[in-house]
Structure formats: structure tokens, C-alpha cells
Design a protein around this motif. Structure first.
Motif, PDB file in Angstrom:
ATOM      1  N   ALA A 152       0.886  -1.247  -0.103  1.00 40.11           N
ATOM      2  CA  ALA A 152      -0.050   0.139  -0.025  1.00 40.11           C
ATOM      3  C   ALA A 152       0.800   1.214   0.039  1.00 40.11           C
ATOM      4  N   LEU A 153       0.321   2.243  -0.582  1.00 43.71           N
ATOM      5  CA  LEU A 153       1.067   3.538  -0.651  1.00 43.71           C
ATOM      6  C   LEU A 153       0.173   4.614   0.081  1.00 43.71           C
ATOM      7  N   LEU A 154       0.872   5.330   1.025  1.00 39.61           N
ATOM      8  CA  LEU A 154       0.285   6.510   1.715  1.00 39.61           C
ATOM      9  C   LEU A 154       1.173   7.690   1.379  1.00 39.61           C
ATOM     10  N   LYS A 155       0.370   8.773   1.369  1.00 39.57           N
ATOM     11  CA  LYS A 155       0.352  10.150   1.251  1.00 39.57           C
ATOM     12  C   LYS A 155       0.547  11.063   2.639  1.00 39.57           C
ATOM     13  N   ILE A 156       1.275  11.203   3.487  1.00 41.95           N
ATOM     14  CA  ILE A 156       1.064  11.902   4.734  1.00 41.95           C
ATOM     15  C   ILE A 156       2.087  13.149   4.953  1.00 41.95           C
ATOM     16  N   ASN A 157       1.838  13.807   5.732  1.00 43.25           N
ATOM     17  CA  ASN A 157       2.683  14.952   6.012  1.00 43.25           C
ATOM     18  C   ASN A 157       3.638  14.686   7.198  1.00 43.25           C
ATOM     19  N   GLY A 158       4.472  15.624   7.693  1.00 42.78           N
ATOM     20  CA  GLY A 158       5.511  15.464   8.638  1.00 42.78           C
ATOM     21  C   GLY A 158       5.009  15.148  10.100  1.00 42.78           C
ATOM     22  N   ALA A 159       3.722  16.001  10.025  1.00 46.05           N
ATOM     23  CA  ALA A 159       3.192  15.997  11.809  1.00 46.05           C
ATOM     24  C   ALA A 159       2.724  14.544  11.579  1.00 46.05           C
ATOM     25  N   GLN A 160       1.896  14.058  10.525  1.00 49.38           N
ATOM     26  CA  GLN A 160       1.412  12.405  10.414  1.00 49.38           C
ATOM     27  C   GLN A 160       2.440  11.402  10.739  1.00 49.38           C
ATOM     28  N   LEU A 161       3.566  11.757  10.082  1.00 49.13           N
ATOM     29  CA  LEU A 161       4.682  10.913  10.130  1.00 49.13           C
ATOM     30  C   LEU A 161       5.322  10.820  11.490  1.00 49.13           C
ATOM     31  N   LYS A 162       5.256  11.779  12.173  1.00 53.33           N
ATOM     32  CA  LYS A 162       5.910  11.749  13.651  1.00 53.33           C
ATOM     33  C   LYS A 162       4.988  11.164  14.495  1.00 53.33           C
ATOM     34  N   GLU A 163       3.543  11.129  14.331  1.00 54.13           N
ATOM     35  CA  GLU A 163       2.506  10.596  15.120  1.00 54.13           C
ATOM     36  C   GLU A 163       2.736   8.959  14.870  1.00 54.13           C
ATOM     37  N   TRP A 164       2.987   8.482  13.746  1.00 57.14           N
ATOM     38  CA  TRP A 164       3.169   7.176  13.293  1.00 57.14           C
ATOM     39  C   TRP A 164       4.192   6.880  14.120  1.00 57.14           C
ATOM     40  N   LEU A 165       5.279   7.420  14.213  1.00 57.93           N
ATOM     41  CA  LEU A 165       6.454   6.697  14.930  1.00 57.93           C
ATOM     42  C   LEU A 165       6.276   6.848  16.498  1.00 57.93           C
ATOM     43  N   GLU A 166       5.367   7.890  17.049  1.00 53.23           N
ATOM     44  CA  GLU A 166       5.151   7.768  18.307  1.00 53.23           C
ATOM     45  C   GLU A 166       4.251   6.498  18.702  1.00 53.23           C
ATOM     46  N   MET A 167       3.437   6.115  17.938  1.00 52.90           N
ATOM     47  CA  MET A 167       2.600   4.975  18.005  1.00 52.90           C
ATOM     48  C   MET A 167       3.627   3.678  18.032  1.00 52.90           C
ATOM     49  N   ALA A 168       4.348   3.685  17.330  1.00 50.52           N
ATOM     50  CA  ALA A 168       5.431   2.582  17.139  1.00 50.52           C
ATOM     51  C   ALA A 168       6.362   2.371  18.399  1.00 50.52           C
ATOM     52  N   ALA A 169       6.699   3.646  18.873  1.00 46.34           N
ATOM     53  CA  ALA A 169       7.638   3.479  19.991  1.00 46.34           C
ATOM     54  C   ALA A 169       6.722   3.020  21.530  1.00 46.34           C
ATOM     55  N   GLY A 170       5.485   2.742  21.395  1.00 47.54           N
ATOM     56  CA  GLY A 170       4.768   2.225  22.375  1.00 47.54           C
ATOM     57  C   GLY A 170       5.536   0.665  22.429  1.00 47.54           C
ATOM     58  N   GLN A 171       6.522   0.156  21.817  1.00 52.35           N
ATOM     59  CA  GLN A 171       7.154  -1.156  22.079  1.00 52.35           C
ATOM     60  C   GLN A 171       7.857  -0.971  23.156  1.00 52.35           C
ATOM     61  N   PHE A 172       8.183   0.019  23.760  1.00 49.14           N
ATOM     62  CA  PHE A 172       9.195   0.182  25.052  1.00 49.14           C
ATOM     63  C   PHE A 172       8.573   0.643  26.243  1.00 49.14           C
TER      64      PHE A 172
ATOM     65  N   VAL B 272       5.581   3.750   1.782  1.00 46.59           N
ATOM     66  CA  VAL B 272       5.046   2.348   1.184  1.00 46.59           C
ATOM     67  C   VAL B 272       4.983   1.391   2.569  1.00 46.59           C
ATOM     68  N   THR B 273       3.930   0.832   2.789  1.00 54.02           N
ATOM     69  CA  THR B 273       3.594  -0.103   3.682  1.00 54.02           C
ATOM     70  C   THR B 273       2.854  -1.229   3.451  1.00 54.02           C
ATOM     71  N   ASN B 274       1.862  -1.937   4.081  1.00 56.78           N
ATOM     72  CA  ASN B 274       1.025  -2.773   3.915  1.00 56.78           C
ATOM     73  C   ASN B 274      -0.446  -2.487   3.852  1.00 56.78           C
ATOM     74  N   ASN B 275      -1.334  -3.324   3.381  1.00 54.79           N
ATOM     75  CA  ASN B 275      -2.631  -3.001   3.380  1.00 54.79           C
ATOM     76  C   ASN B 275      -3.356  -3.030   4.962  1.00 54.79           C
ATOM     77  N   TYR B 276      -2.557  -3.924   5.656  1.00 56.55           N
ATOM     78  CA  TYR B 276      -2.940  -3.857   7.207  1.00 56.55           C
ATOM     79  C   TYR B 276      -2.754  -2.556   7.933  1.00 56.55           C
ATOM     80  N   ARG B 277      -1.676  -2.042   7.705  1.00 52.53           N
ATOM     81  CA  ARG B 277      -1.254  -0.909   8.312  1.00 52.53           C
ATOM     82  C   ARG B 277      -2.160   0.231   7.711  1.00 52.53           C
ATOM     83  N   ALA B 278      -2.301   0.387   6.424  1.00 52.51           N
ATOM     84  CA  ALA B 278      -3.039   1.397   5.637  1.00 52.51           C
ATOM     85  C   ALA B 278      -4.519   1.420   6.068  1.00 52.51           C
TER      86      ALA B 278
END
Length: 830
Positions: A525-545, A619-625
Motif C-alpha cells: 500500500a502507498l500512503l501520502k502523509i505530512n511530517g506531523a502525521q509521520l511523527k505520530e506514526w512513529l510515536e505509536m510505534a514507540a509503544g514497543q518500549f 510504502v507499507t502494507n494494507n493492514y497498516r493502511a
């Protein structure tokens, strides 16, 4: 001459057998009889649903109609459908009606989440193992039946997806009309009485699922998925199976056992591309609550729910994912076989994960007074529920009950010969498929440290996705936008499994290795996002810790083991740091819990700080998208491409021939953890890779989780991050060219097949937030090739020898096949 004669004789015998089978099927149409002697099946009469296209025999539903919707659930009018009863076969002993005071000990055997682990074989490591497989579980079944033959056998779903065998029967050599899926053929052989549909049953689309369900000789049940137009059940909601049991005096008596099943309504998120506009999913608790009175009215003496849903807790929200606890409290339900969470219940010791929840008896296997099991995953456990029935006041009553789990014998090679023989052909074909070589790696690729540092198993996926997306975007208006890639460690010891890691040696790369790197049938899957959304994506992923204390000198656990590793997205193309001394901004369920928190630091693109309004393609996958990730769900644009992520990875390796998966260190921890004693668990096998990972040291064998070791992570500044590998941009828009076989450059490699989308460029915006659970996936239709449809021997026997000699001869055969004309023998695409 003799050979020709034998061949003709065999053909005549096969024709005769086919005619006999056809007559038998015609006589038994729409009944689903069980193979156990003295057993008959009662199922609701299912009138044909009105469909816009050719009627499908699966789209049948009882006469009740939906009467409205409330918070995602539909109330179904209580109207008992008519029932069809099979004629009772002749008994050696007469079966008498139950009489007052009669007692029967009934036993329910339950499996769940088999995920096409049909035999005891790890296709990723290409070796026989003793830790999984229905062939191993069946040994426990026979032992349990020997103790008490009054059995009902059920499964709680996620059956047809999960290993290369599942991929082979869905993509390479897909199940055809009238062909029984090997998993359900095994269920029939083992005398299963019914099975629920799990969320992964929907991964390959409704057309494929319809074929699989139509050919199954075992009832495949679901009570909460409805046709979007007719509001009628898409699949058979329940069956009533008359079971002939022996009572306490040895007399035969019939007990009518009602079976139904449910799936999480979150399938509408996870497989949105397949299901949107075609089906609706009811709240599972409401669906079962409405259905049980109908089942009782139709004659069910005992009601068993096959729940492809976790146990959850004692708090109930309409539409939630894990509701096994609530199902066990529905009036009229006598037993619940749960699944989906890949967990174990009961522990038998009173110390298990669910033991502290009110109403849970973790010692005797009961919830709200009802026996409940959750039999792990991949066939590693068998759930056993015992019910003591007493016929009193004209009805069977459950007088006493309890449940236990039994683990397969991982020290023995004993497996059920019936399953091995039945699986032989598809098993051998799958092995030949996964052994096809696609490239080389000069260094090992593993995921043992993927949660604490940039990792080769994630790096290679990101490189492949960038390679593919570059070609897709070439010549478009987005081609000049910064291109990023998101991937996560799929195999990183999830659910305390020390074998759930990618481990690929340096040398040849085969399809089995690619499947080990990308275990899900997702679509790019392909997404179009802005820098603010990119940061929130990474903030969510950081919940691994976990949040660590920078002032504490004692050891601290840095990994949040409740966070699913497949949600720990690493985004390549940018550089960033994670400060885990700060709290998480989002919960595991993607809910905002600390609005002012921020773990993501120094987020940069090509050395410059990312601005909030900067636009990226990711570029990611349909599950994430299609999921609820912050940032992702608000993407300006989201579309699916025409290739599975795994296939993109195969194509990339074939194109590059020799791939370099060394991590580029684009992410790291912030220096706020300097000098802290941080610990994490990973497989003991990780010790083999310590020499090349100086930041990590071995502490000792874990005394809490079998097969794991405790390791220490020591912060040290990393070298300047390398820019991720990004191929040069093509000069004109074109579809990715078909990679060639390195051994024969003028011929296409037989393992590489482009997948076509079912719905290309589909918008996935506006997705409702749901709690994330087991990694779903999506598959697309594939162009079949006669070179991939490997012919297999149908003779019965033990599992094949999978040593190097077989590989040599197979490679020789594939080389010969590669010389054939590219179009020779291609099948007509369906």
C-alpha cells in the motif's frame, strides 16, 4: 504395453469411483454428515439468499431477518428455522430415548489457530519439528478418546492461512471448485463435528472462502457475519449434531449437541478491501445471545460456542474484539472453546494470565461457571472440556464440568499417520515450492535483536518496498516526493515463543527464507502523509518500549511485551531517535493517553529537520493502511498496489541477485539511557550473534520463560546513519519488468509472479479506530503458471526426506523447466 494397460485400468477405476462419489454427494446434498458411526447432523434449513449475481450455495441463511442495528450490532428476530434431520444409521445396539435419572459423561475436544500447521514441519527452517502440527495434536485426541469415547470435536478458527502450505493452496495451486482444502480434509478424517471461521479465513477474499466452505465435509460455522444487502447469515450459523453416547450403565443414548461460532467484528477493518460493501459483522455477544434460544428450540440439549475471540476481561463494550468471558455468561451456553489470542487457558495452577479476573477459575478451567479452553496455537495444545450430564425433569442438565489443557509431546517424533498420509501430496509440493532459490545473502539475516536496534530482517523488507514503489511511482506527479518505507519485525519472540524468530544463514536465499522474513499475505500500500502525521506514526510505534527511569541504577526491562511486535514500525528514509525515558503518547490500542508526551526526537530527512507540512509518500502494507494507527488513519491519500509485499521482496532479491541487508542505523535510542542497565529477553540462539553486536551482552538463562535468555543492552553512540538503499528512478512510467532467472537470464524465474489487485487504487481513509490484534493480512489473485503448479506424488507414506540430495535433483529439474518456452502449458486464469 503393460504400463498402458495399467494406466487405462486405473482411469476406469477412478471414473467408477468418481461416479459413486457423485451419487453419494447428490444423495447427501446440503447435509454435512459426520463420519463417526451412530451420528447424525441437524442443520437449519437455509433458503437461498437473493444475490445480484449467480446464486452461490454458500450464501444461505435461516429465515430470521435482521431487525435494526445498534452500535454495530443487529438484533435478530427469535424465530427457529426449520431443521433437516439425517436418517439415523442402523445401530449394533438399540438407542433408547433418555429416561429420568440417566447420566452421561460427555467430553469436548477443542483445537484452535492451527494456521495450516497440518503436519509437524517448519517450512521456514525446512525441517521436521515436534513443537507444532495437527498431526501431533491428533495423538492427544486419540488418547483423550481412549479415556472417554463420548466426544465432540471442534475447532475455533484461523485454519487456512499462516504457513507456506496455506499460501501454496491459496495462491500457487489454489483450491478449486469441489476440491477439499487439506486442513478440512484432515478435520473430516479426525471426525471433527464442526469448526468456526476465524478472521484469517477471510484473508484470501470471499470467492476463495466460498469455495473452501462449499467443499468442506465438516460444518464451517459463523453466527455474526451477514450479507450486506439481505442482512441474512452469509454462512451456516449453527448445526445440531445428534451424538450417540454411552451412559453410566453402558446403554446407548442420543444427546443433541448444538454448535455455533463467531469471529471478531474487526474483520471489517482487517480485510476491508475484501469485505466492505459485501458483508457486515455483528457484535459477537449479541449474535450468540440471539441465536441460543433458536438452537434450544430446534432441539439442542447442549450448546457449545466455538469462539474465534480471546477471553478478554470482565468489562464489556459492544463490538469489542475479545469476548470469550462474556460468551461464557450467556444463558443457555454450556461450553466455550476460545482462540484468536494464541494464549493458553486454563493453566491448571491458578496462576495463569486470566486468573485474577473475577469469575475466572484458572485451576478447573471455568469462567462464570462454564468450562472454557484456549488451546494455544499451531496445534501445540489440545483443550478438553468434561461435562457430566444428568437427565432430569425431561431435559439434559450439566451437573458438573471442568476443563484442562494438554500439551503435545515435544520430545517424541510420534505423529498421527492418518494426517501424515492425507497431507503427503500437498506437503511435498509445498516443500518443493519453498526450496526454489531466488538469490544470495553474504551475511546472516536474523531478528533476535530487532526490538532494540536497527535490524537486517526489517532492513531487507524496507529495501524491497522502496525498490518496488520507486518503479510504481516513476513518471507520476508523486515521483519527486520523498519516499519512505515502513516495516516491522514479524517474528520477534511473540507470545513467549523462542522459535518465533527469523534466522537465515549466509548463502542461498530460497522462497522459504522470504516467507520467513514476511510471514503474512499482505498487499503493498502507498500512503501520502505530512511530517506531523509521520511523527505520530512513529510515536505509536514507540509503544514497543517501557518507560525507563534515567536515575535508576538497578536493571530495568526495556520491552513492553504486551505490545505486538508487528506494530513496531521502523520507517526507512528518515533518521530519528527514541527517548524511552519519556512516557508513551499512545496506548497499545492507539488511544491518546499522554497528549503532551513525545518520544520521537531529531526526526530528519536527508539531514534536515522534518517540518509538519512536509509531504511524504510511504510504502507499507494494507493492514497498516486500513488500521487505526495515529498519523496513518489521517493520510491524505491511501491506495493499494498490485503486488503482495512478499512477492515484492522475492522480485527484489531476484533482481539484485546478491542482497545486502546490513542495517543502515537510521534509528537509535536517545542518549538519555546512557549508563543504564537495560534488559530484554530473546531466544537463547541469539548468543551466536553477539560478536557482531557489541552493544548487547548475555546475562543468563531466563528463569521465567522457557527457551529465552536475558540480555543487556548498553547504549553507545552509533556511527552516522547511512542513507537507505534507493534504486535510481526509472526514466518513464512502466510496470515493474518481470525479473529473470539468474541461472538463465533469458527466461523468467519460475517463482516470481506478479499479483493483480482485486480493487486497485482503493481509498482507505476514514477507518474507525479499533483495538489492534493478531496480524491480519490480504491476498490477491495470482496468475497461475504451470511451472509453479508442481506436480506431486499422490502415494501415501511418511513425511519426505528433505535433505540436500532432494534439493540437488529438484534444482536440476527446475533448470530443465526453465528451458521450456515461457508460455508452454499455462493455465487459463480464472
Amino acid at each position: 504395453m503393460v504400463h498402458s494397460y495399467l494406466k487405462k485400468s486405473a482411469m476406469l477405476l477412478s471414473l467408477a469411483a468418481a461416479v459413486a462419489v457423485a451419487e453419494e454427494v447428490q444423495a447427501d446434498q446440503a447435509t454435512n454428515p459426520q463420519s463417526t458411526a451412530g451420528q447424525e447432523t441437524v442443520s437449519p434449513a437455509l433458503p437461498q439468499a437473493e444475490m445480484p449475481e449467480t446464486p452461490d450455495p454458500l450464501l444461505q441463511a435461516p429465515a430470521e431477518a435482521a431487525q435494526g442495528q445498534d452500535n454495530g450490532g443487529l438484533a435478530i428476530e427469535e424465530k427457529a428455522p426449520e431443521a433437516t434431520v439425517l436418517s439415523n444409521p442402523i445401530q449394533e445396539e438399540p438407542v433408547k430415548p433418555p429416561v429420568e435419572g440417566q447420566r452421561v459423561d460427555m467430553r469436548i475436544l477443542a483445537t484452535t489457530d492451527l494456521h495450516t500447521n497440518l503436519v509437524n514441519y517448519d517450512y521456514y527452517q525446512d525441517m521436521q519439528v515436534e513443537t507444532l502440527g495437527l498431526a501431533k495434536t491428533a495423538v492427544l485426541m486419540e488418547e483423550a478418546i481412549a479415556e472417554n469415547s463420548n466426544v465432540v470435536i471442534v475447532d475455533s478458527g484461523d485454519t487456512i492461512q499462516g504457513t507456506p502450505l496455506g499460501t501454496y493452496k491459496a495462491i500457487v495451486d489454489p483450491v478449486k471448485e469441489g476440491e477439499e482444502h487439506p486442513m478440512f480434509a484432515a478435520f473430516k478424517e479426525l471426525n471433527y463435528d464442526g469448526a468456526a471461521l476465524g478472521n484469517h479465513e477471510f484473508n484470501y477474499g470471499l470467492d476463495y472462502l466460498r469455495r473452501v466452505v462449499a467443499s468442506s465435509k465438516v460444518p464451517l460455522l459463523n453466527a455474526n457475519v451477514l450479507d450486506a444487502q439481505t442482512k441474512e447469515h452469509l454462512f451456516t450459523p449453527y448445526v445440531i449434531v445428534p451424538k450417540t453416547f454411552k451412559d453410566s450403565e453402558g446403554q446407548l443414548v442420543t444427546v443433541q449437541v448444538g454448535l455455533t461460532g463467531i469471529v471478531p467484528p474487526q474483520i471489517m477493518n482487517w480485510d476491508r478491501g475484501h469485505l466492505e460493501g459485501k458483508v457486515i459483522a455483528l457484535d459477537a455477544v449479541q449474535a450468540v445471545t440471539d441465536l441460543v434460544p433458536q438452537m434450544r428450540k430446534a432441539g439442542a440439549d447442549v450448546v457449545v460456542v466455538m469462539s474465534h475471540s480471546g477471553i478478554g476481561d470482565d468489562t464489556y463494550l459492544v463490538g469489542e474484539e475479545n469476548i470469550g468471558y462474556q460468551l461464557a455468561g450467556i444463558p443457555g451456553v454450556d461450553a466455550v472453546a476460545t482462540g484468536h489470542s494464541h494464549a493458553n487457558f486454563p493453566s491448571g495452577t491458578g496462576t495463569g494470565f486470566y486468573s485474577k479476573i473475577k469469575g475466572v477459575d484458572d485451576t478447573n478451567g471455568k469462567i462464570n461457571g462454564i468450562p472454557v479452553t484456549m488451546a494455544g496455537k499451531y496445534g501445540d495444545h489440545l483443550g478438553i472440556m468434561d461435562l457430566k450430564l444428568h437427565y432430569t425433569n425431561g431435559a439434559w442438565q450439566v451437573e458438573e464440568s471442568g476443563a484442562v489443557l494438554r500439551k503435545i509431546d515435544t520430545k517424541s517424533s510420534k505423529a498421527d499417520e492418518r494426517v501424515l498420509n492425507l497431507a503427503k501430496e500437498v506437503h511435498e509440493a509445498t516443500i518443493r515450492y519453498v526450496r526454489q532459490e531466488v538469490g544470495q545473502t553474504p551475511s546472516p539475516i536474523h531478528s533476535y535483536f530487532s526490538l532494540v536496534q536497527d535490524d537486517p530482517s526489517v532492513q531487507i523488507v524496507n529495501q524491497a518496498q522502496l525498490w518496488y514503489a520507486k518503479q510504481v511511482l516513476a513518471g507520476t506527479e508523486e515521483a519527486n516526493l520523498p519516499l519512505l518505507s515502513a516495516a516491522a519485525p514479524f517474528k520477534a519472540g511473540a507470545r513467549n515463543d523462542p522459535n518465533s524468530y527469523t534466522d537465515i544463514k549466509a548463502g542461498p536465499l530460497a522462497i522459504k527464507n522470504v516467507a520467513d522474513l514476511y510471514v503474512y499475505d499482505n498487499v503493498v500500500a502507498l500512503l501520502k502523509i505530512n511530517g506531523a502525521q509521520l511523527k505520530e506514526w512513529l510515536e505509536m510505534a514507540a509503544g514497543q518500549f517501557n518507560q525507563v527511569d534515567p536515575t535508576k541504577k538497578e536493571p530495568q526491562n526495556m520491552i513492553n511485551t504486551s505490545f505486538r511486535t508487528y506494530n513496531f514500525d521502523v520507517i526507512d528514509g528518515v533518521t530519528y531517535e527514541l527517548d524511552i525515558t519519556q512516557p508513551n503518547k499512545y496506548s497499545i490500542g492507539a488511544e491518546l493517553v499522554n497528549p503532551t508526551a513525545s518520544r520521537v526526537r531529531n526526526l530528519r530527512y536527508q539531514g534536515k529537520e522534518v517540518t509538519d507540512d512536509q509531504i511524504f509518500m510511504v510504502v507499507t502494507n494494507n493492514y497498516r493502511a486500513s488500521g487505526p494507527f495515529p498519523g496513518v488513519k489521517d493520510a491524505q491519500e491511501s491506495r493499494l498496489l498490485n503486488l503482495q509485499n512478499r512477492q515484492a521482496l522475492i522480485d527484489y532479491i531476484v533482481s539484485e541477485k546478491t542482497i545486502d541487508a546490513r542495517p543502515n542505523h537510521n534509528w537509535s535510542f536517545a542518549d538519555t539511557i546512557k549508563d543504564l542497565d537495560l534488559r530484554f529477553l530473546t531466544s537463547l540462539k541469539a548468543q551466536e550473534h553477539l560478536a557482531s553486536n557489541p552493544a548487547i551482552s548475555f546475562v543468563g538463562i531466563s528463569d521465567t520463560v522457557e527457551g529465552f535468555g536475558e540480555f543487556r543492552y548498553q547504549y553507545s553512540p552509533l556511527p552516522e546513519p547511512e542513507q537507505p538503499v534507493q534504486p535510481e528512478q526509472p526514466t518513464k512510467p512502466e510496470q515493474p519488468s518481470q525479473p529473470t532467472n539468474p541461472a538463465s537470464p533469458n527466461q523468467p524465474v519460475t517463482s516470481v509472479q506478479p499479483l493483480t489487485p482485486t480493487k486497485p487504487n482503493r481509498s482507505l481513509d476514514g477507518q474507525e479506530s479499533q483495538v489492534l490484534a493478531n496480524q491480519p493480512s490480504r491476498a490477491s489473485k495470482v496468475q497461475e503458471s504451470s511451472l509453479l503448479a508442481v506436480q506431486s506424488s499422490s502415494s501415501k507414506g511418511t513425511l519426505p526426506n528433505t535433505g540436500t540430495k532432494d534439493s540437488i535433483w529438484m534444482s536440476f529439474g527446475l533448470a530443465l523447466l526453465a528451458l521450456l518456452p515461457a508460455g508452454l502449458g499455462k493455465r487459463k486464469q480464472k
